[in-house]
Design a protein around this motif. Structure first.
Motif, PDB file in Angstrom:
ATOM      1  N   LEU A 130       0.905  -0.966   0.044  1.00 32.18           N
ATOM      2  CA  LEU A 130       0.125   0.103  -0.352  1.00 32.18           C
ATOM      3  C   LEU A 130       0.947   0.838   0.022  1.00 32.18           C
ATOM      4  O   LEU A 130       0.690   2.684  -0.233  1.00 32.18           O
ATOM      5  CB  LEU A 130      -0.944   0.118   0.862  1.00 32.18           C
ATOM      6  CG  LEU A 130      -2.077  -1.282   1.078  1.00 32.18           C
ATOM      7  CD1 LEU A 130      -2.776  -1.090   2.515  1.00 32.18           C
ATOM      8  CD2 LEU A 130      -2.529  -0.933  -0.096  1.00 32.18           C
TER       9      LEU A 130
ATOM     10  N   ALA B 281       1.452   1.614  -3.244  1.00 33.08           N
ATOM     11  CA  ALA B 281       0.877   2.097  -4.435  1.00 33.08           C
ATOM     12  C   ALA B 281       0.799   1.790  -5.469  1.00 33.08           C
ATOM     13  O   ALA B 281       0.471   3.475  -6.253  1.00 33.08           O
ATOM     14  CB  ALA B 281       0.267   3.779  -3.475  1.00 33.08           C
TER      15      ALA B 281
ATOM     16  N   ARG C 156      -1.021   1.328  -8.979  1.00 31.94           N
ATOM     17  CA  ARG C 156      -1.632   0.454  -9.154  1.00 31.94           C
ATOM     18  C   ARG C 156      -1.575  -0.399 -10.738  1.00 31.94           C
ATOM     19  O   ARG C 156      -2.763  -1.058 -10.981  1.00 31.94           O
ATOM     20  CB  ARG C 156      -2.500   0.752  -9.416  1.00 31.94           C
ATOM     21  CG  ARG C 156      -4.001   2.095  -8.338  1.00 31.94           C
ATOM     22  CD  ARG C 156      -4.505   3.295  -9.066  1.00 31.94           C
ATOM     23  NE  ARG C 156      -5.179   3.554  -7.785  1.00 31.94           N
ATOM     24  CZ  ARG C 156      -6.841   4.122  -8.394  1.00 31.94           C
ATOM     25  NH1 ARG C 156      -6.888   4.262  -9.181  1.00 31.94           N
ATOM     26  NH2 ARG C 156      -7.561   4.193  -7.626  1.00 31.94           N
TER      27      ARG C 156
ATOM     28  N   PRO D 287       0.332  -7.252  -8.915  1.00 36.38           N
ATOM     29  CA  PRO D 287      -0.454  -7.245  -7.306  1.00 36.38           C
ATOM     30  C   PRO D 287       0.389  -7.780  -6.078  1.00 36.38           C
ATOM     31  O   PRO D 287       0.258  -8.253  -5.089  1.00 36.38           O
ATOM     32  CB  PRO D 287      -1.589  -7.537  -7.387  1.00 36.38           C
ATOM     33  CG  PRO D 287      -2.454  -7.926  -8.409  1.00 36.38           C
ATOM     34  CD  PRO D 287      -1.595  -7.807  -9.048  1.00 36.38           C
TER      35      PRO D 287
ATOM     36  N   LEU E  21      -6.295  -0.527  -2.974  1.00 37.46           N
ATOM     37  CA  LEU E  21      -5.886  -0.040  -4.770  1.00 37.46           C
ATOM     38  C   LEU E  21      -7.200   0.838  -5.089  1.00 37.46           C
ATOM     39  O   LEU E  21      -6.716   2.098  -5.926  1.00 37.46           O
ATOM     40  CB  LEU E  21      -4.685  -0.494  -5.578  1.00 37.46           C
ATOM     41  CG  LEU E  21      -4.070  -1.417  -4.356  1.00 37.46           C
ATOM     42  CD1 LEU E  21      -3.174  -1.840  -5.882  1.00 37.46           C
ATOM     43  CD2 LEU E  21      -3.063  -0.209  -4.559  1.00 37.46           C
TER      44      LEU E  21
END
Length: 332
Positions: A239, A242, A244, A248, A271
């Motif tokens: 996180l 961050a 995007r 993931p 996200l």
């Protein structure tokens, strides 16, 4: 806002969107679906996997149990056993189900005590991909919700990390449905790990801990909570970055285990906390257990935003829409 329906349908949407990418790496996903990955449900009906099938089994048994209070381990255990065996024997059980679930459910079908039927060393994501209904069910005390979420996992996955991750998944769904701000969720989950680290729910789990070789029930459960805390550390790191656009799974894990599925599903949701379709799209466009990751991201997003946040036309196309609607409507 119809948050129960939002969560239960969102779970199925994520499962369906992630199913075609489950065994693909990122290069294969981009080649087949483009840079953005899959964004639309395919087919009519849009098929789901064993993740949704087993979630429905957990949810329908819960509906039956809650209509016959008091809600106890003795009441729900045979109901979940029956639903899991029905799933095992269903002709629709052809969606690449996990070996742990198959093996344990065969033991349940043979009449073994569940403590003997479960795969004691497994912490696979089958433990928590299906637990959202325990989080959504109304009127449960925290102790009962914790015990029930761990029990439904323990029927097939006996490793303490699967139990702890299932409890955290259920509470995340509950807290989001109750209005918790997404930014507060990682801290709340971390606090629960610390608070529950030495709590063994013997009324729900019986002597399961003895199969692990641990010296005590407290030592058994502590291992699971500690592994989940480590995975929450990875979530915090992801996180902070961050990112995007990247896979993931790079920091929080591929999702094949329950703790990784929780962390990576949460990452996809956090996200995109206000963009539910993007959250499940991110889960589907991942190198790991993409259907389970997207499934959990969909449950989190739907619990927060409700049914109206999803595309209207998806509700009539998703497989098992009647069962999903029954569970959601009962608890909205």
């Amino acid at each position: 806002m119809r948050r129960a329906s939002g969560a239960i349908f969102g779970l199925a949407y994520g499962d369906s969107l992630g199913a075609p990418t489950e065994f693909l790496d990122m290069k294969q996903i981009r080649r087949r679906f483009g840079e953005h990955g899959p964004t639309q449900l395919n087919g009519d009906p849009a098929l789901v996997t064993d993740d949704t099938q087993m979630t429905i089994a957990v949810g329908l048994a819960l509906l039956d149990a809650l209509e016959n209070p008091p809600f106890t381990p003795d009441l729900i255990t045979p109901m979940w056993r029956r639903r899991f065996v029905d799933w095992l024997n269903s002709p629709d059980n052809d969606r690449a189900p996990g070996n742990t679930c198959l093996r344990a459910c065969r033991g349940l079908a043979a009449g073994k005590p569940w403590v003997d039927a479960t795969v004691a060393g497994s912490k696979g994501c089958g433990a928590n991909m299906r637990v959202a209904p325990v989080g959504l069910a109304p009127g449960l005390s925290d102790e009962t919700r914790a015990g029930a979420s761990q029990l439904q996992a323990a029927l097939t996955h006996g490793h303490p990390t699967g139990l702890a991750a299932s409890e955290l998944t259920a509470f995340a769904v509950r807290w989001l449905a109750d209005g918790m701000d997404p930014s507060d969720l990682p801290g709340a989950l971390r606090e629960r790990c610390h608070d529950q680290r030495a709590v063994y729910h013997e009324r729900w789990l019986g002597g399961l801990w003895r199969r692990s070789g641990a010296g005590s029930p407290e030592a058994f459960v502590a291992r699971g909570w500690d592994e989940c805390l480590g995975r929450l550390d990875a979530l915090d790191a992801a996180l902070a970055r961050a990112d995007r656009s990247s896979d993931p799974c790079e920091i929080t894990g591929a999702g094949w285990t329950a703790d990784e599925a929780l962390a990576t599903g949460l990452l996809c949701f956090l996200l995109f906390p206000d963009e539910p379709v993007e959250a499940i799209r991110r889960g589907a466009a991942s190198s790991g257990d993409s259907d389970s990751i997207a499934c959990l991201a969909g449950a989190f997003a739907g619990a927060r935003l409700g049914l109206a946040a999803w595309p209207d036309e998806w509700a009539s196309r998703i497989e098992y829409a009647d069962d999903l609607a029954r569970i959601g409507a009962a608890w909205d």
